[in-house]
Motif scaffolding. Structure first.
Motif, PDB file in Angstrom:
ATOM      1  N   ASP A  25     -45.301  -8.892  64.907  1.00 13.40           N
ATOM      2  CA  ASP A  25     -46.145  -9.876  65.618  1.00 13.40           C
ATOM      3  C   ASP A  25     -46.140  -9.590  67.117  1.00 13.40           C
ATOM      4  O   ASP A  25     -45.179  -9.012  67.662  1.00 13.40           O
ATOM      5  N   ARG A  26     -47.212 -10.062  67.767  1.00 12.57           N
ATOM      6  CA  ARG A  26     -47.295  -9.954  69.224  1.00 12.57           C
ATOM      7  C   ARG A  26     -47.124 -11.371  69.769  1.00 12.57           C
ATOM      8  O   ARG A  26     -47.919 -12.258  69.459  1.00 12.57           O
ATOM      9  N   VAL A  27     -46.082 -11.576  70.544  1.00 13.23           N
ATOM     10  CA  VAL A  27     -45.784 -12.913  71.061  1.00 13.23           C
ATOM     11  C   VAL A  27     -46.195 -12.970  72.527  1.00 13.23           C
ATOM     12  O   VAL A  27     -45.945 -12.019  73.284  1.00 13.23           O
ATOM     13  N   LEU A  34     -39.717  -6.448  66.988  1.00 18.00           N
ATOM     14  CA  LEU A  34     -39.183  -5.330  66.213  1.00 18.00           C
ATOM     15  C   LEU A  34     -38.104  -5.772  65.230  1.00 18.00           C
ATOM     16  O   LEU A  34     -38.111  -5.364  64.075  1.00 18.00           O
ATOM     17  N   ARG A  35     -37.177  -6.540  65.696  1.00 18.43           N
ATOM     18  CA  ARG A  35     -36.054  -6.973  64.856  1.00 18.43           C
ATOM     19  C   ARG A  35     -35.604  -8.361  65.267  1.00 18.43           C
ATOM     20  O   ARG A  35     -35.899  -8.816  66.349  1.00 18.43           O
ATOM     21  N   LYS A  36     -34.830  -8.964  64.405  1.00 19.67           N
ATOM     22  CA  LYS A  36     -34.211 -10.252  64.741  1.00 19.67           C
ATOM     23  C   LYS A  36     -32.833  -9.968  65.330  1.00 19.67           C
ATOM     24  O   LYS A  36     -32.074  -9.165  64.775  1.00 19.67           O
ATOM     25  N   LEU A  37     -32.492 -10.658  66.428  1.00 17.11           N
ATOM     26  CA  LEU A  37     -31.161 -10.484  67.019  1.00 17.11           C
ATOM     27  C   LEU A  37     -30.225 -11.624  66.644  1.00 17.11           C
ATOM     28  O   LEU A  37     -29.008 -11.460  66.610  1.00 17.11           O
ATOM     29  N   GLY A  38     -30.803 -12.790  66.406  1.00 18.38           N
ATOM     30  CA  GLY A  38     -29.939 -13.920  66.064  1.00 18.38           C
ATOM     31  C   GLY A  38     -30.747 -15.193  65.967  1.00 18.38           C
ATOM     32  O   GLY A  38     -31.969 -15.200  66.138  1.00 18.38           O
ATOM     33  N   TRP A  46     -35.184 -12.434  69.313  1.00  9.91           N
ATOM     34  CA  TRP A  46     -35.778 -11.221  68.761  1.00  9.91           C
ATOM     35  C   TRP A  46     -35.614 -10.031  69.685  1.00  9.91           C
ATOM     36  O   TRP A  46     -35.643 -10.186  70.914  1.00  9.91           O
ATOM     37  N   LEU A  47     -35.441  -8.866  69.079  1.00  8.74           N
ATOM     38  CA  LEU A  47     -35.525  -7.616  69.840  1.00  8.74           C
ATOM     39  C   LEU A  47     -37.009  -7.279  69.897  1.00  8.74           C
ATOM     40  O   LEU A  47     -37.653  -7.109  68.856  1.00  8.74           O
TER      41      LEU A  47
END
Ligand SMILES: Nc1ncnc2c1ncn2[C@@H]1O[C@H](COP(=O)(O)OP(=O)(O)OP(=O)(O)O)[C@@H](O)[C@H]1O
Length: 451
Positions: A25-27, A34-38, A46-47
């Protein structure tokens, strides 16, 4: 429907709730996910790749629940100004990680505050768990760094209010910016997701199609990680001169007793949480973890079982539905008290500390090892469910007698139920247990030298 996935609960999605985000997604018209960090109680992190490259190629983007995005706490960053000033005046030591920028993003659930942060290494919470134990060579050094950081924060008139192992992270030796997205994929492996079709049969759903599990930042090669800690998430911070009189937002196991019984917040409550974290660094279960599923009454009961001699008025303090009642009592409701529950089952600090078992760090380290291998030992765990706190794990050594005696002494001074008598962060730092010469971290691994 029960939820045992290590990700935000799906019901946090909904109008006013979390922002539905999927990989790619584009936020805010700018950040590619790219990835979830926590994740935490109020946000997902998110990363992301920043198309504007304003703070580098990769940043961490914390996307806050819509309802919380309008909260005055999130609107004002004034409280942490002294920390920002400290970072600026001291050459950015990176002790306190504050937002670099804030933007807003609108989703079908509302308007979300998005805070930009530098990408960090693993949070402490992931380093000492039931199947992975931090090498003791790092423990005392981490404890010193933490006590120093809390002392500095308090000397600047700021209380964190939510000090937990989730809000303390290792810093990276260098940004991830030189890595391609393919290299990131190689390091972290394929994204792990959990579909949500059973939770949200309606369309359009307030949730994404799936939740993403957080990457294990410990999979970064060890030369990306440092042993330097930083404190994150100042969302619940407040000025010591203006401490709110309310039940703290901190997870229940870290609640100081004066907060439960008198709604008092302030530096001593941070020090209480610091004591809990020092224990967390050495044992894979919080010291005041209760058996009631996480509630203030459960924590109060554990504190009472462990420390004894709580003030009589606390023993008789009314709880309703496991929460302390600070409003006038109502007729027709059956309140409970610690006196009703308390059973003498022999817990005390000596016993708990005596249970600590720690792994020995291998002498040699290879260049290619992951950060996790460098920092922690993975251990096969055979839980003995009958005694709850007993682990049968190999390659672990019982805590030494002198170490245990000093550690109990330190914890005893921190876990003083009288917040006025409790030692300060500065006194924690001066305690003999932290004064012990820290083992030579320059021999500890490739990334341990200061950057
Ligand atoms: N800059 C960062 N780099 C890497 N990981 C991060 C970063 N910021 C946060 N995280 C990860 O995301 C998790 C949640 O972040 P954070 O504590 O800020 O969220 P929260 O919703 O405010 O949580 P809480 O429930 O404590 O209020 C952290 O525990 C950490 O694992």
């Amino acid at each position: 429907m029960s939820w045992e996935v290590d990700a935000e609960h799906p019901y946090k999605y909904g109008p006013g709730g979390l922002c539905p985000i999927e990989l790619g997604d584009r936020v805010a018209n700018r950040f590619i996910v790219l990835r979830k960090l926590g994740y935490g109680g109020f946000a997902t992190v998110w990363l992301v790749c920043d198309e504007n490259r304003r703070h580098g190629r990769y940043v961490a983007l914390k996307v806050v629940s819509a309802d919380w995005s309008n909260d005055a706490k999130f609107e004002s960053t004034k409280v942490v100004d002294p920390l920002r000033g400290y970072e600026r005046d001291n050459g950015s030591p990176g002790l306190f990680i504050l937002e670099l920028e804030r933007v807003f993003h609108t989703s079908r659930n509302g308007r979300h505050l998005c805070q930009v942060f530098p990408v960090l290494g693993p949070a402490l919470v992931s380093l000492n768990t039931s199947d992975c134990r931090l090498y003791p060579v790092f423990v005392r050094d981490f404890a010193q760094q933490l006590a120093r950081a809390v002392e500095t924060m308090h000397s600047l008139g700021v209380c964190h209010g939510d000090l937990t192992p989730s809000n303390i992270a290792l810093r990276l030796a260098h940004p991830l910016d030189s890595l391609t997205e393919e290299q990131l994929d190689e390091i972290f492996g394929p994204p792990e997701i959990q579909t949500l079709e059973f939770f949200f049969p309606e369309t359009p759903s307030p949730a994404p199609d799936y939740v993403v599990l957080s990457v294990d930042l410990g999979r970064l090669p060890s030369n990306y990680l440092t042993t330097r800690l930083c404190i994150i998430d100042f969302d619940h911070a407040f000025s010591s001169r203006n401490a709110p009189k309310q039940l703290s937002h901190i997870p229940h196991q870290y609640l100081a007793p004066e907060n439960i019984f008198t709604l008092t917040n302030g530096p001593p409550a941070d020090v209480w949480a610091l004591g809990c974290i020092l224990y967390d660094l050495r044992y894979p279960m919080p010291i005041f973890q209760d058996l009631m599923g996480g509630c203030p009454l459960g924590t109060a009961l554990r504190i009472c079982e462990m420390l004894r001699n709580l003030p009589r008025e606390w023993m008789e303090f009314p709880f309703d539905d496991s929460y302390p009642v600070h409003e006038p009592l109502q007729q027709g409701i059956e309140y409970t008290t610690l006196d009703d529950y308390r059973k003498s089952d022999g817990f005390n600090l000596d016993f708990e500390v005596g249970e600590i078992r720690e792994p020995q760090r291998p002498v040699s380290t290879s260049e290619t090892e992951s950060g996790r291998e460098w920092l922690c030992l993975s251990i096969p765990i055979d839980w003995d469910t009958t005694t709850r706190r007993e682990f049968k794990a190999q390659n672990l050594k019982p805590i030494g007698k002198d170490d245990a005696t000093l550690f109990v002494d330190l914890l005893g001074k921190i876990f003083d139920s009288n917040d006025q008598r409790r030692i300060t962060a500065g006194q924690v730092l001066a305690h003999p247990w932290l004064k012990e010469p820290s083992q030579n971290l320059s021999n500890a691994g490739p990334a341990a030298s200061p950057v």
